[in-house]
Design an enzyme around this catalytic site. Structure first.
Site, PDB file in Angstrom:
ATOM      1  N   HIS A 134       9.998   6.269 105.830  1.00 25.35           N
ATOM      2  CA  HIS A 134      11.162   5.361 105.299  1.00 25.35           C
ATOM      3  C   HIS A 134      11.415   5.921 103.945  1.00 25.35           C
ATOM      4  O   HIS A 134      10.839   5.354 102.815  1.00 25.35           O
ATOM      5  CB  HIS A 134      10.708   3.947 105.268  1.00 25.35           C
ATOM      6  CG  HIS A 134      11.934   3.261 105.223  1.00 25.35           C
ATOM      7  ND1 HIS A 134      12.355   2.014 106.059  1.00 25.35           N
ATOM      8  CD2 HIS A 134      12.996   2.991 104.320  1.00 25.35           C
ATOM      9  CE1 HIS A 134      13.443   1.653 105.695  1.00 25.35           C
ATOM     10  NE2 HIS A 134      13.905   2.115 104.802  1.00 25.35           N
ATOM     11  N   HIS A 158      14.632   7.227 100.954  1.00 23.98           N
ATOM     12  CA  HIS A 158      15.993   7.547 100.487  1.00 23.98           C
ATOM     13  C   HIS A 158      16.115   8.653  99.686  1.00 23.98           C
ATOM     14  O   HIS A 158      15.788   8.532  98.583  1.00 23.98           O
ATOM     15  CB  HIS A 158      16.619   6.184 100.067  1.00 23.98           C
ATOM     16  CG  HIS A 158      16.461   4.849 100.824  1.00 23.98           C
ATOM     17  ND1 HIS A 158      17.550   4.637 101.848  1.00 23.98           N
ATOM     18  CD2 HIS A 158      15.729   3.838 101.043  1.00 23.98           C
ATOM     19  CE1 HIS A 158      17.361   3.640 102.494  1.00 23.98           C
ATOM     20  NE2 HIS A 158      16.121   3.052 102.030  1.00 23.98           N
ATOM     21  N   LEU A 159      16.449   9.674 100.213  1.00 25.63           N
ATOM     22  CA  LEU A 159      16.437  10.885  99.347  1.00 25.63           C
ATOM     23  C   LEU A 159      17.841  10.862  98.595  1.00 25.63           C
ATOM     24  O   LEU A 159      18.176  11.655  97.811  1.00 25.63           O
ATOM     25  CB  LEU A 159      16.348  12.063 100.153  1.00 25.63           C
ATOM     26  CG  LEU A 159      15.109  12.273 100.886  1.00 25.63           C
ATOM     27  CD1 LEU A 159      14.823  13.646 101.553  1.00 25.63           C
ATOM     28  CD2 LEU A 159      14.204  12.619  99.371  1.00 25.63           C
ATOM     29  N   ARG A 160      18.874  10.010  98.961  1.00 28.50           N
ATOM     30  CA  ARG A 160      20.097   9.883  98.133  1.00 28.50           C
ATOM     31  C   ARG A 160      21.254  11.093  98.347  1.00 28.50           C
ATOM     32  O   ARG A 160      22.281  11.070  97.649  1.00 28.50           O
ATOM     33  CB  ARG A 160      20.019   9.569  96.636  1.00 28.50           C
ATOM     34  CG  ARG A 160      18.832   8.227  96.654  1.00 28.50           C
ATOM     35  CD  ARG A 160      19.523   6.994  97.169  1.00 28.50           C
ATOM     36  NE  ARG A 160      18.911   5.799  96.699  1.00 28.50           N
ATOM     37  CZ  ARG A 160      18.917   4.865  97.322  1.00 28.50           C
ATOM     38  NH1 ARG A 160      19.543   4.645  98.436  1.00 28.50           N
ATOM     39  NH2 ARG A 160      18.191   3.762  96.898  1.00 28.50           N
ATOM     40  N   ASP A 209      19.856   1.815 108.448  1.00 26.12           N
ATOM     41  CA  ASP A 209      18.991   0.872 107.336  1.00 26.12           C
ATOM     42  C   ASP A 209      19.831   0.835 106.071  1.00 26.12           C
ATOM     43  O   ASP A 209      20.637   1.335 105.757  1.00 26.12           O
ATOM     44  CB  ASP A 209      17.838   1.870 106.814  1.00 26.12           C
ATOM     45  CG  ASP A 209      17.083   1.418 105.878  1.00 26.12           C
ATOM     46  OD1 ASP A 209      16.682   0.517 106.318  1.00 26.12           O
ATOM     47  OD2 ASP A 209      16.910   1.568 104.679  1.00 26.12           O
ATOM     48  N   HIS A 255      16.325  -2.476 110.493  1.00 30.30           N
ATOM     49  CA  HIS A 255      16.321  -3.080 109.040  1.00 30.30           C
ATOM     50  C   HIS A 255      16.892  -4.701 109.259  1.00 30.30           C
ATOM     51  O   HIS A 255      17.965  -5.007 109.675  1.00 30.30           O
ATOM     52  CB  HIS A 255      17.396  -2.556 107.781  1.00 30.30           C
ATOM     53  CG  HIS A 255      17.760  -3.260 106.991  1.00 30.30           C
ATOM     54  ND1 HIS A 255      17.330  -3.003 105.461  1.00 30.30           N
ATOM     55  CD2 HIS A 255      18.077  -4.614 106.701  1.00 30.30           C
ATOM     56  CE1 HIS A 255      17.655  -4.138 104.762  1.00 30.30           C
ATOM     57  NE2 HIS A 255      18.112  -5.041 105.483  1.00 30.30           N
ATOM     58  N   HIS A 275       9.953  -2.061 107.086  1.00 35.99           N
ATOM     59  CA  HIS A 275       9.557  -2.770 106.191  1.00 35.99           C
ATOM     60  C   HIS A 275       9.408  -4.066 106.458  1.00 35.99           C
ATOM     61  O   HIS A 275       9.923  -5.346 106.013  1.00 35.99           O
ATOM     62  CB  HIS A 275      10.332  -2.915 105.161  1.00 35.99           C
ATOM     63  CG  HIS A 275      11.983  -2.672 105.216  1.00 35.99           C
ATOM     64  ND1 HIS A 275      12.534  -3.604 105.929  1.00 35.99           N
ATOM     65  CD2 HIS A 275      12.986  -1.722 104.717  1.00 35.99           C
ATOM     66  CE1 HIS A 275      13.641  -3.410 106.004  1.00 35.99           C
ATOM     67  NE2 HIS A 275      14.074  -2.064 105.533  1.00 35.99           N
ATOM     68  N   ASP A 309       9.592   2.925 101.717  1.00 39.97           N
ATOM     69  CA  ASP A 309      11.204   2.530 101.568  1.00 39.97           C
ATOM     70  C   ASP A 309      11.445   2.971 100.022  1.00 39.97           C
ATOM     71  O   ASP A 309      11.972   1.964  99.228  1.00 39.97           O
ATOM     72  CB  ASP A 309      11.183   0.948 101.695  1.00 39.97           C
ATOM     73  CG  ASP A 309      12.584   0.493 101.678  1.00 39.97           C
ATOM     74  OD1 ASP A 309      13.683   1.312 101.729  1.00 39.97           O
ATOM     75  OD2 ASP A 309      13.230  -0.667 101.592  1.00 39.97           O
TER      76      ASP A 309
END
Lengths: 425, 303
Positions: free
Chosen positions: A60, A62-64, A152, A179, A232, A305
């Site tokens: 989990h 977030h590479l954005r 997510d 989520h 999460h 996360d």
């Protein structure tokens, strides 16, 4: 090209391995392991006193990229991953545009091949634009390389939609990641509903906004035979529900973050937005329950996360600031605290960081068996250090663990036989 | 950030400081104040509509000789979406000596205080605190009673969303009062009991009023009805409106207070609001004295 990890503590729960020895890597694969099988020389890393484990896999992250490159990129995010001992990360689809089609999935993989310091496994959106209205192209994204599906950041509020997604994804044997958050119950909240929220005058996010969705999803997974993965997990009630569903044979798996294992709502420093994430830091009993759930395997994996945000976004009024904290570089020492406190065995820890994520998402890796990809994490469980986000390899600095005194640190991260990270000694 | 240089809430405010502020206000009540803040410039940064609090701070500042600059919601940079901190940095650069902040987000004054080098006064933040209101309420009670210790204070209304309730229960329980919180279950979460041993909760108005020395009535926003915290105005009035008949349960000399704005006929009946027991107008007058004390302490004594 050979690489030899010499005289380390070879530690691999996937084969009940725990002994001092050498690990021989040839090209991108593990070739051999055993006691004293390799002579010192070039291409040898002395691992005396260090733990040699299968590479960590973060389900989990977030590479954005694309869309929010000022927060993080594939390059910076995977660099931070490698620094934290992660050889692979699952990239969440809430980019701009959303990864809800094969082209976007393929683009992410191409960027990762070009710039990645760790493997990147795309997670595709469940619904178009993650708007919850129409199913996204699950089959095409799977063809392009998606390993799971999730909206997510947003729950799938429509129960019929999640039911169909579970049915459809089950044809590919891929998990649906939820989520879990009932938006009616959490609306307007910015921290866990409890005495601390009342004290700070912040609107609360009730624990049952999560558990109510977990219950719904477990029922639908049971009905459809699909694989539900709860992202999460943060409350005692959610742990209880997953434990009970697993006992019934429901195809359910779950992850927990290092911060939910470490902190609770009482720890939220006054209006410090680095303590604001979703799900929020819960009550002390919830924290105890997720630790117990991780220890007994109810919760399969530790996932960070990792949610980078720029300083100007976090330096706002608490209720206006975005949810999320970074996590890749602090995960290992935080989970090691549970090992040294006696809550978790080292075997369960490495399983939760490596073997289990590979197993439940059907990914390569998570093992030191000869013939498997040479994704290896070498860490010193006793190294004392202080975490300073200013030195982070992530583009963002939003961590509640600033200046924490940690014990345990990744020294080498090896992906496909290539050393992608070496700690500054 | 050092909280001693600001007034962000009753929580964390040392008891000697509370006593000092009440004493200063008492002095200002007796003797007309000298222009002890002449040459100082106070910024009133109001992100939320407010008539009484802003005016009260303005009057207080001017009576001490300070100059005030008001920036209110609707002012251009706020409307244009500039961040709170950028607005504060900009205005701080115009040589202000103190900032009074009212904001709809809990903790906004705290955020400002973390980033400026001048005293910050919380004039009400979200659902968090309204410390000058609690101080003026304590001051008002003390004009009619020798001590707060041992008094029973009933606070009635939308406790959940009320910064006045939070600041008052913190302050009055600290000063030795027993505080009864009363309102519908949806607007009075059990977590409020965690604030102090001297706080109790009841959903029954009669129980809250029984033998009370002070009755503090809060406004009920009709927005809460739309959010289904309670079914209708009529039902709220039927169960929680403080009327003269109900007030008979309290001590005969009980003080009736209201922080305003007050809606007659809803949370309080007109005859109660205008009764000899009511000190509602006096609260307003005392507000100026307390705010003078706060400004004097933060801007005058530490400079």
């Amino acid at each position: 090209m050979n690489l030899i990890l010499k005289n380390g503590r070879l530690f691999d729960p996937s084969q009940n391995l725990d002994r001092i020895g050498d690990l021989v890597i040839q090209d991108d694969r593990i070739r051999d392991l055993g006691p004293d099988i390799a002579a010192p020389g070039p291409g040898v890393i002395d691992c005396t006193g260090l733990i040699v484990a299968p590479g960590f896999i973060d389900l989990h992250v977030h590479l954005r990229e694309p869309g929010f490159e000022y927060k993080e990129t594939v390059e910076s995010g995977t660099r931070a991953a490698a620094a934290g001992g992660f050889t692979a990360v699952c990239a969440m689809p809430n980019t701009n545009p959303v990864n809800d089609n094969a082209g976007a999935t393929a683009y992410l993989l191409a960027r990762a091949r070009e710039l990645g310091h760790a493997r990147v496994y795309p997670v595709g959106a469940i619904t178009e634009g993650s708007r919850g209205e129409r199913m996204a192209a699950l089959g095409a994204m799977r063809q392009a390389g998606a390993v799971a599906f999730s909206d997510d950041g947003k729950p799938v509020m429509n129960a019929q939609m999640i039911r169909r997604a579970l049915e459809y994804a089950s044809m590919f044997n891929l998990p649906i990641i939820e989520h879990a958050e009932d938006l009616h119950l959490s609306a307007g909240g910015s921290m866990h509903a409890g005495p601390r929220a009342i004290q700070l005058g912040l609107r609360g996010i009730s624990g049952n906004s999560e558990a109510a969705m977990v219950a719904r999803d477990l029922l639908l997974a049971e009905e459809t035979g699909g694989h539900i993965h709860i992202a999460h997990l943060s409350t005692a009630a959610s742990v209880r529900l997953v434990r009970e569903a697993k006992a019934r044979g429901v195809r359910a798996t779950a992850e927990v973050t290092p911060h939910h294992l470490t902190l609770c709502d009482d720890d939220v420093a006054a209006y410090d937005t680095n303590f604001k994430m979703n799900p929020p830091l819960r009550g002390a009993q919830d924290r105890a329950a997720v630790i117990a759930g991780l220890a007994d395997g109810t919760i399969d994996a530790v996932a960070t996360d990792h949610a980078p945000h720029a300083a100007h976004e976090k330096q706002q009024e608490f209720d206006r600031a975005p949810f999320g904290i970074t996590g890749l570089e602090t995960a290992l020492p935080l989970v090691l605290r549970l090992v040294s406190d006696g809550h978790l065995t080292l075997a369960r820890m490495v399983d939760a960081l490596s073997c289990a994520p590979a197993r439940i998402f059907h990914l390569e890796g998570g093992s030191l068996k000869p013939g498997t990809p040479a994704d290896v994490t070498v860490f010193d469980p006793d190294c004392n250090w202080i975490y300073d986000p200013a030195e982070s390899l992530s583009k963002s600095r939003n961590s509640p663990f600033t200046q924490w005194q940690f014990r345990g640190r990744t020294l080498y991260t090896i992906v496909g036989g290539r050393v992608v990270f070496t700690a500054r000694q | 950030m050092d909280t001693a240089h600001h007034l962000l809430g009753i929580e964390g405010l040392a008891t000697p400081r509370i006593e000092h502020l009440l004493e200063l206000a008492r002095q200002f009540q007796i003797a007309p104040p000298p222009r002890s803040l002449a040459g100082k410039r106070l910024l009133l940064l109001f992100y939320e509509a407010s008539t009484r609090t802003r005016t009260s701070f303005e009057v207080a500042a001017r009576r001490l000789g300070a100059e005030t600059v008001s920036v209110t919601a609707g002012a251009s940079s706020i409307e244009k979406g500039e961040s709170l901190l950028d607005t504060v940095y900009t205005l701080r650069a115009m040589a202000v000596d103190g900032i009074v902040v009212r904001h709809s987000s809990s903790g906004a004054p705290h955020l400002v205080a973390c980033h400026v080098d001048v005293p910050v006064v919380n004039a009400g933040d979200g659902m968090h605190e309204h410390p000058t209101q609690a101080l003026l309420d304590a001051f008002t009670i003390l004009r009619h009673r020798p001590s707060i210790e041992g008094l029973t204070v009933a606070i009635i209304g939308d406790i959940l969303h009320s910064r006045v309730a939070r600041s008052n229960l913190l302050l009055l329980s600290r000063l030795g009062a027993h505080v009864r919180l009363c309102g519908p279950r949806t607007l009075l979460p059990p977590e409020f009991a965690a604030f102090s041993d001297r706080v109790s909760l009841t959903y029954d108005l009669e129980e809250a009023l029984a033998g009370a020395d002070v009755v503090m009535v809060l406004r009920i926003q009709m927005e809460r009805m739309r959010e289904s915290f309670f079914p209708s105005e009529a039902e709220y009035v039927a169960r929680y409106s403080v009327t003269s008949e109900r007030l008979r349960a309290a001590r005969p000399d009980a003080l009736v207070m209201h922080p305003g704005p007050m809606i007659r006929g809803v949370e309080i009946s007109a005859d109660v609001a205008d009764s000899p027991q009511s000190v509602i107008r006096e609260q307003v007058e005392n507000g100026v004295l307390i705010r003078m004390a706060v400004l004097r302490e933060l801007l005058g004594e530490t400079a």
